[in-house]
Design a protein around this motif. Structure first.
Motif, short mmCIF file in Angstrom:
data_model
loop_
_atom_site.label_atom_id
_atom_site.label_comp_id
_atom_site.label_asym_id
_atom_site.label_seq_id
_atom_site.Cartn_x
_atom_site.Cartn_y
_atom_site.Cartn_z
N PRO B 146 -4.88 6.65 -0.91
CA PRO B 146 -4.38 7.61 0.09
C PRO B 146 -2.89 7.90 -0.08
CG PRO B 146 -5.58 5.79 1.14
CD PRO B 146 -5.34 5.40 -0.29
N THR B 147 -2.51 9.13 0.17
CA THR B 147 -1.10 9.51 0.10
C THR B 147 -0.57 9.96 1.46
OG1 THR B 147 -1.86 11.69 -0.60
CG2 THR B 147 -1.15 10.18 -2.33
N PHE B 148 -1.46 10.08 2.42
CA PHE B 148 -1.03 10.39 3.80
C PHE B 148 -2.16 9.93 4.73
CE2 PHE B 148 -3.47 14.01 2.40
CZ PHE B 148 -4.16 14.45 3.52
N PRO B 149 -1.89 9.78 6.03
CA PRO B 149 -2.92 9.24 6.93
C PRO B 149 -3.97 10.28 7.29
CG PRO B 149 -0.92 9.71 8.15
CD PRO B 149 -0.59 9.98 6.71
N ALA B 183 -4.20 7.10 14.57
CA ALA B 183 -3.57 5.77 14.59
C ALA B 183 -4.24 4.85 13.57
CB ALA B 183 -3.66 5.18 15.99
N THR B 184 -5.57 4.86 13.53
CA THR B 184 -6.29 4.04 12.57
C THR B 184 -5.96 4.47 11.14
OG1 THR B 184 -8.08 3.92 14.21
CG2 THR B 184 -8.58 3.14 11.99
N ARG B 190 -1.40 2.00 5.42
CA ARG B 190 -0.47 0.90 5.18
C ARG B 190 -1.16 -0.36 4.64
NH1 ARG B 190 2.46 2.68 10.04
NH2 ARG B 190 1.01 1.42 11.24
N SER B 191 -2.46 -0.48 4.88
CA SER B 191 -3.17 -1.72 4.53
C SER B 191 -3.12 -2.03 3.03
CB SER B 191 -4.64 -1.63 4.95
OG SER B 191 -5.33 -0.73 4.09
N GLY B 192 -3.11 -0.99 2.23
CA GLY B 192 -3.07 -1.20 0.79
C GLY B 192 -4.43 -1.50 0.16
#
Lengths: 362, 362
Positions: B146-149, B183-184, B190-192
């Motif tokens: 992912p590059t954005f949420p 939010a998720t 961020r989790s990687g």
């Protein structure tokens, strides 16, 4: 209204309404305001005062065919064809000389083909009054009461009120002024005695020809020579031999500024527009509650305000989402989308296309 | 690469790219990125790995004709026609059952017809590695780092690294997650250890059919029955009798979420896009120094930034003056101009047109 005639000047081009106004299709021949072209609108406005056989059109050959198609009511002999444009002085002089031969008592109302007037009743009222003033030998101009400090129009300063039993206030003209700068335009707007020069005039053929003889004797001689052979087979050859030698001049600068007996009818509330730029269409057409106006297009606007949508294809659906203060022009092979306050940059685009040899888009 | 096949899923529609994507012309059949359609681009990308006779297309009859025109290299028998869309589970099951009959050792790479991948070399590298993993009986998914949420994609959480001599990192799959809220999505980014689910899969026909038999036994029975008559005159009747009774289901929800032996190759830098909205084209096409991108149109932009111009008419000149952050879509009888950050409102327009019975524009 015996001996009264309308003369429509219809030779112009101009790029300010590009991409709709094109070389082969100038502004007056386009349905800018809806189904009717500006030329058709001009004729319709005049037909309330003049039968078609007393409406003349001065234009160039390239435009005449389309005009005949758009307004078949005007007889063929009322089209006066210039071999090429030589300014409004030549247009007026030619029309006056030809008309005088047909009717020595003729009084003519000069109109431009590409303007719009919302309040037609007032217009008719003004023209009728102007004919009364012209009967007294005046060169009569219809002035427009300014509503903003325009720098794109010439101005007319009025003098004292004219004596006489006229049905509308008439004034002598103190001075013609060329297009002012912004600061001067502000002054003229506040002065209360200046009108915009609309390019609409009314005069007796003798009165205008006398001024032309005095101020532009070469032009006077030329148009008289042309008029003398107008109804003969020599017309074409004579006009060709003479016309290209004429110097290009406007009626304002060439005649009106130094003419002696000039009157003005300053008209407020006429709803006059020269339809001279894209944003001027906002004034002419009535915006909806979001400030949007659309011509010909089916416009579906979401969150869209103060936006003009023009299309020459009625079947086109134009969807806008989140637009403010835009002009959308959809025509043939060109689509233009322009912020309203930058619409003067249209001429930069035209210059760019010329420079890059993309004449097909001009 | 013996026994390897590509299966292109190409039945979809969707309105997010309206007005270019239309009912009779869905996204994959359009030259959204230039001369080539997304379908042609997908085939071209696969032809580096597979000869045309090992590329299959699952689609509906309405689209198949246009596809054959766009890509004549794929043989007729490789078009598997669904009578109507029933979700990706049915697509995968049908392709697997038919392929297994043709080649019991077949390994298939599932692709969607309407995505774009910029880094083709990496894609080929990943698919080759995925075939090695699939040989071990895994259901392999290609994940996108992912590059954005993003809230518009499902996510795949990776587990431990897979043992073996693979040329790219491979992980077991811990969990499939449906489209998250904002939010998720931030957390997952961020989790990687989460990838986007790209809808690209690689597996042996036996492995996927075994999972289908276990989790969707009705579908398994149905596609086996269809496959058994595929090369007989009964095909059409049998498929019609069975197909409409199938329940619509995705491969993710129907199979993958509960499948046992699942692996993921998390790919960064693939330049993958589902070309799912107008603003996604800014990522796929390379903007010029003003941030503008144009497809097919000749775009002349003055004081124009971050604006996308799409036209399906190469001869069209699109002039923009003073535009920022806009999407301009000029196609057939529809012109759409939309602020980029409001492009999700396109679906409101589609709803409006449905409600007002203007189906011709859908």
């Amino acid at each position: 209204m015996e001996h009264t005639y309308a003369v429509i000047m219809a030779g112009g081009g101009g790029t300010r309404l590009w991409p709709v106004s094109r070389r082969e299709k100038p502004k007056q021949l386009l349905p800018l305001l809806g189904k009717e072209t500006l030329f058709q609108g001009t004729v319709a406005r005049l037909e309330k005062l003049f039968p078609p056989e007393r409406i003349l059109v001065v234009t160039v050959e390239e435009q005449a065919r389309e005009m005949r198609d758009q307004v078949p009511s005007i007889p063929e002999e009322n089209y006066l064809i210039e071999p090429s444009p030589r300014g409004t002085a030549s247009v007026v002089a030619l029309a006056a000389a030809v008309l005088k031969k047909r009717d020595p008592q003729a009084i003519m109302a000069i109109q431009t083909a590409d303007h719009h007037i919302r309040n037609k009743d007032l217009f008719h009222y003004l023209v009728r009054t102007a004919f009364d003033v012209a009967q007294k030998g005046y060169l009569v101009t219809l002035g427009i009461t300014p509503t903003f400090p325009a720098t794109g129009y010439g101005y007319i300063q009025q003098g004292e009120a004219l004596e006489g039993d006229y049905k509308y206030p008439v004034f002598t003209v103190r001075r013609f002024k060329e297009k002012p700068d912004e600061a001067t335009a502000q002054q003229l707007l506040r002065s209360g005695d200046h009108s915009w020069n609309s390019g609409m005039f009314v005069w007796h053929v003798d009165a205008i020809l006398a001024e032309i003889e005095k101020q532009m004797p070469d032009l006077y001689a030329a148009v008289n020579k042309i008029a003398s052979v107008w109804d003969t087979p020599d017309r074409k050859e004579v006009i060709r031999n003479i016309w290209y030698g004429l110097k290009t001049q406007t009626i304002d600068y060439g005649i009106m500024e130094r003419a002696e007996k000039v009157a003005v009818l300053p008209a407020g509330g006429l709803g006059w527009s020269d339809v001279g730029s894209w944003d001027s269409l906002f004034e002419v057409l009535l915006p909806d509650m979001n400030g949007n106006v659309s011509t010909n297009a089916q416009h579906l606007g979401l969150d869209t305000h103060n936006t003009l949508v023009y299309s020459d294809d009625e079947k086109r659906l134009v969807v806008t989402i989140g637009l403010d203060d835009m002009v959308v022009v959809d025509t043939g092979e060109i689509l233009m989308i322009c912020k309203v306050d930058q619409s003067q940059k249209v001429k930069d685009v035209v210059e760019h296309l010329k420079k890059h040899h993309q004449e097909k888009y001009l």
